[in-house]
Design a protein around this motif. Structure first.
Motif, PDB file in Angstrom:
ATOM      1  N   UNK A  96       0.841  -1.044   0.083  1.00 50.75           N
ATOM      2  CA  UNK A  96       0.092   0.030  -0.090  1.00 50.75           C
ATOM      3  C   UNK A  96       0.945   1.150  -0.013  1.00 50.75           C
ATOM      4  N   UNK A  97       1.072   1.814  -1.221  1.00 55.97           N
ATOM      5  CA  UNK A  97       1.906   3.122  -1.278  1.00 55.97           C
ATOM      6  C   UNK A  97       1.395   4.303  -0.340  1.00 55.97           C
ATOM      7  N   UNK A  98       0.088   4.136  -0.091  1.00 57.28           N
ATOM      8  CA  UNK A  98      -0.497   5.127   0.595  1.00 57.28           C
ATOM      9  C   UNK A  98       0.142   5.261   2.229  1.00 57.28           C
ATOM     10  N   UNK A  99       0.754   4.145   2.531  1.00 56.78           N
ATOM     11  CA  UNK A  99       1.311   4.141   3.803  1.00 56.78           C
ATOM     12  C   UNK A  99       2.537   4.484   3.921  1.00 56.78           C
ATOM     13  N   UNK A 100       3.154   5.173   2.974  1.00 53.89           N
ATOM     14  CA  UNK A 100       4.795   5.122   2.923  1.00 53.89           C
ATOM     15  C   UNK A 100       4.698   6.741   3.118  1.00 53.89           C
ATOM     16  N   UNK A 101       5.617   7.120   4.111  1.00 51.74           N
ATOM     17  CA  UNK A 101       5.592   8.788   4.166  1.00 51.74           C
ATOM     18  C   UNK A 101       6.157   9.472   3.201  1.00 51.74           C
ATOM     19  N   UNK A 102       6.649   8.863   2.103  1.00 54.55           N
ATOM     20  CA  UNK A 102       6.903   9.696   0.845  1.00 54.55           C
ATOM     21  C   UNK A 102       6.149   9.784   0.007  1.00 54.55           C
ATOM     22  N   UNK A 103       4.790   9.194   0.254  1.00 52.35           N
ATOM     23  CA  UNK A 103       3.798   9.088  -0.598  1.00 52.35           C
ATOM     24  C   UNK A 103       3.224  10.635  -0.330  1.00 52.35           C
ATOM     25  N   UNK A 104       3.791  11.501  -1.103  1.00 51.45           N
ATOM     26  CA  UNK A 104       3.243  12.923  -0.930  1.00 51.45           C
ATOM     27  C   UNK A 104       3.143  13.697  -2.147  1.00 51.45           C
ATOM     28  N   UNK A 105       2.354  15.102  -2.502  1.00 48.05           N
ATOM     29  CA  UNK A 105       2.885  15.624  -3.363  1.00 48.05           C
ATOM     30  C   UNK A 105       1.820  15.419  -4.573  1.00 48.05           C
ATOM     31  N   UNK A 106       2.345  15.514  -5.858  1.00 47.86           N
ATOM     32  CA  UNK A 106       1.518  15.249  -7.211  1.00 47.86           C
ATOM     33  C   UNK A 106       0.595  14.030  -7.077  1.00 47.86           C
ATOM     34  N   UNK A 107      -0.672  14.267  -7.000  1.00 51.46           N
ATOM     35  CA  UNK A 107      -1.783  13.482  -7.434  1.00 51.46           C
ATOM     36  C   UNK A 107      -3.069  13.990  -7.710  1.00 51.46           C
ATOM     37  N   UNK A 108      -2.912  14.057  -9.146  1.00 54.74           N
ATOM     38  CA  UNK A 108      -4.344  14.899  -9.712  1.00 54.74           C
ATOM     39  C   UNK A 108      -5.584  14.195  -9.044  1.00 54.74           C
ATOM     40  N   UNK A 110      -8.088  13.665 -10.734  1.00 51.15           N
ATOM     41  CA  UNK A 110      -8.654  12.586 -11.680  1.00 51.15           C
ATOM     42  C   UNK A 110      -7.787  11.181 -11.851  1.00 51.15           C
ATOM     43  N   UNK A 111      -6.776  11.187 -11.046  1.00 53.00           N
ATOM     44  CA  UNK A 111      -5.811   9.949 -10.977  1.00 53.00           C
ATOM     45  C   UNK A 111      -6.230   8.872 -10.387  1.00 53.00           C
ATOM     46  N   UNK A 112      -6.392   7.537 -11.047  1.00 54.01           N
ATOM     47  CA  UNK A 112      -6.844   6.597 -10.231  1.00 54.01           C
ATOM     48  C   UNK A 112      -6.167   6.160  -9.015  1.00 54.01           C
ATOM     49  N   UNK A 113      -6.801   5.340  -8.369  1.00 55.89           N
ATOM     50  CA  UNK A 113      -6.259   5.037  -6.901  1.00 55.89           C
ATOM     51  C   UNK A 113      -5.357   4.055  -7.118  1.00 55.89           C
ATOM     52  N   UNK A 114      -4.236   3.910  -6.196  1.00 59.02           N
ATOM     53  CA  UNK A 114      -3.175   3.006  -6.600  1.00 59.02           C
ATOM     54  C   UNK A 114      -2.662   2.449  -5.082  1.00 59.02           C
ATOM     55  N   UNK A 115      -2.537   1.280  -5.012  1.00 56.89           N
ATOM     56  CA  UNK A 115      -2.192   0.734  -3.789  1.00 56.89           C
ATOM     57  C   UNK A 115      -0.735   0.051  -3.720  1.00 56.89           C
ATOM     58  N   UNK A 116      -0.882  -1.311  -4.231  1.00 58.67           N
ATOM     59  CA  UNK A 116       0.399  -1.989  -4.288  1.00 58.67           C
ATOM     60  C   UNK A 116       1.244  -1.389  -5.265  1.00 58.67           C
ATOM     61  N   UNK A 117       2.593  -1.202  -4.974  1.00 56.11           N
ATOM     62  CA  UNK A 117       3.502  -0.597  -5.597  1.00 56.11           C
ATOM     63  C   UNK A 117       4.956  -1.310  -5.934  1.00 56.11           C
ATOM     64  N   UNK A 118       5.564  -1.248  -7.235  1.00 54.30           N
ATOM     65  CA  UNK A 118       6.902  -1.714  -7.331  1.00 54.30           C
ATOM     66  C   UNK A 118       7.579  -0.485  -8.088  1.00 54.30           C
ATOM     67  N   UNK A 119       8.905  -0.135  -7.495  1.00 52.99           N
ATOM     68  CA  UNK A 119       9.508   0.909  -7.985  1.00 52.99           C
ATOM     69  C   UNK A 119      11.105   0.223  -8.318  1.00 52.99           C
ATOM     70  N   UNK A 120      11.637   0.543  -9.513  1.00 57.52           N
ATOM     71  CA  UNK A 120      12.937  -0.053  -9.813  1.00 57.52           C
ATOM     72  C   UNK A 120      13.641   1.064 -10.369  1.00 57.52           C
ATOM     73  N   UNK A 121      14.861   1.397 -10.119  1.00 60.31           N
ATOM     74  CA  UNK A 121      15.610   2.312 -10.412  1.00 60.31           C
ATOM     75  C   UNK A 121      16.277   1.787 -11.843  1.00 60.31           C
ATOM     76  N   UNK A 122      16.664   2.714 -12.824  1.00 64.19           N
ATOM     77  CA  UNK A 122      17.304   2.134 -14.320  1.00 64.19           C
ATOM     78  C   UNK A 122      18.715   2.967 -13.943  1.00 64.19           C
ATOM     79  N   UNK A 123      19.819   1.911 -13.837  1.00 57.16           N
ATOM     80  CA  UNK A 123      21.003   2.405 -13.448  1.00 57.16           C
ATOM     81  C   UNK A 123      21.940   2.245 -14.456  1.00 57.16           C
ATOM     82  N   UNK A 124      22.590   3.248 -14.861  1.00 56.66           N
ATOM     83  CA  UNK A 124      23.679   3.157 -16.071  1.00 56.66           C
ATOM     84  C   UNK A 124      25.108   3.591 -15.401  1.00 56.66           C
ATOM     85  N   UNK A 125      26.125   3.531 -16.269  1.00 57.32           N
ATOM     86  CA  UNK A 125      27.430   3.922 -15.711  1.00 57.32           C
ATOM     87  C   UNK A 125      27.424   5.119 -14.979  1.00 57.32           C
TER      88      UNK A 125
END
Length: 372
Positions: A96-108, A110-125
């Motif tokens: 549940x992304x809503x429980x994370x303290x970093x879940x703040x700011x931009x959220x229009x 009309x944006x659909x509600x979202x709970x489960x979340x997976x974030x993966x950075x793309x790392x180059x040299x």
């Protein structure tokens, strides 16, 4: 997990191959985000590329309708969870992304509600160059280890694909800049000379009008000729700026279109003997540029009454005319406008051989290159 990863890895391989076939950065990014959503079983997916100034230079989404995307408004900023994925090399997932303290700011609104979340950075040299954002796991409450492992693998390939796409676009930009610089220099030299001659002739005509009407009339006619020549040169160079589309027309089609334009512009018969099955591969663009330069010399400098362009296996390319010849080794001619050095450099880059034969019956430029 082992039973699930086997077909999933096959899907990952298919995803990487599909993305590798794209060339532009936007096509690569859209392919990546679409594949990430399918691989992880997410309803929504996004891929963000930061601009280095607190925003995103690109933010592509998958799983949303055009109407929904339009409702969301401008691109988000790199704050909250979006920014967090760009500040660390480690993935992050939650039920549940809503429980994370970093879940703040931009959220229009009309944006659909979202709970489960997976974030993966793309790392180059050079560091983190983007991130995958996946939400709303289909058929489950949360993304699992297998989902994360797949997207991490995709992110590793994404770093390579994005870097390659950027390099490809940059090389195309540099090639276009080089061609435009060449045309700009030629435009300056050719048209400036014509206009300078026009100015001198106008001054001479103004003086002669007071003493010799016939001579003044001749000078005015000369002015008309110079103005017409300058206009023809300008039209020709503008046409060259509108480069043929190799990807759409292929080498044979692009060469044929360019020859037809030059024939209409300069009123010189141009015969084409083209084998439409010929394709030089990655060297198509170099071969086309050499053909354009040789044709340019024939129609503008040789005074030819007939030009022949041949394209086929074995010889590959020949541009021949029946005009006045020249000395290919003359340094003065090379420095002015014949473009021999440019053609030779292009041939060398392609690993080919360029030969220029000049004689009493005209000039023939012949190019041979290896296939592939």
């Amino acid at each position: 997990m082992e039973g699930r990863l086997h077909p999933a890895l096959r899907e990952l391989s298919d995803a990487v191959l599909a993305v590798a076939a794209q060339r532009s950065v936007d096509e690569v990014l859209q392919g990546l985000v679409d594949r990430a959503r399918v691989l992880a079983g997410a309803r929504y997916a996004a891929l963000g590329i930061p601009d280095g100034d607190g925003g995103f230079s690109r933010f592509l989404v998958s799983g949303m309708s055009e109407r929904l995307i339009a409702r969301l408004g401008p691109l988000p900023r790199t704050h909250g969870m979006l920014g967090a994925m760009l500040e660390a090399n480690a993935p992050y997932r939650t039920h549940d992304i809503h429980e994370d303290p970093r879940f703040r700011g931009w959220w229009p609104s009309g944006h659909p509600d979202m709970r489960s979340f997976l974030g993966v950075p793309i790392v180059a040299a050079e560091g983190v160059i983007g991130a995958f954002y996946l939400t709303h796991k289909e058929g489950a409450d949360t993304f699992d280890d297998a989902d994360q492992e797949l997207i991490e693998l995709l992110a590793a390939h994404a770093a390579i694909a994005i870097t390659n796409a950027r390099l490809y676009e940059r090389s195309r930009e540099l090639s276009m800049m080089s061609e435009r610089n060449r045309l700009a220099l030629e435009l300056h030299d050719v048209v400036s000379q014509k206009l300078f001659g026009l100015m001198l002739t106008a001054e001479s005509a103004a003086t002669l009008f007071e003493r010799d009407t016939d001579a003044a009339r001749a000078q005015v006619e000369r002015m008309q000729d110079l103005a017409r020549e300058a206009l023809d040169e300008l039209r020709s160079l503008v046409l060259e700026l509108r480069a043929p589309d190799l990807e759409r027309d292929g080498l044979c089609g692009a060469l044929r279109k360019h020859a037809e334009l030059q024939q209409r512009l300069h009123d010189v018969p141009i015969e084409l003997e083209i084998d439409d099955s010929v394709s030089i591969g990655e060297g198509d663009r170099e071969v086309l540029r050499i053909a354009q330069e040789a044709l340019h010399n024939a129609v503008r400098h040789a005074g030819a009454s007939r030009i022949t362009i041949r394209l086929g296996d074995g010889l590959v390319l020949e541009v021949a005319d029946d005009g006045s010849g020249f000395d290919p080794s003359d340094p003065e001619l090379r420095s002015r406008h014949l473009g021999l050095t440019s053609m030779e450099e292009r041939a060398r880059r392609r690993g080919g051989d360029l030969h220029v034969d000049c004689g009493a019956h005209g000039t023939a430029v012949r190019l041979g290159v290896p296939h592939g």
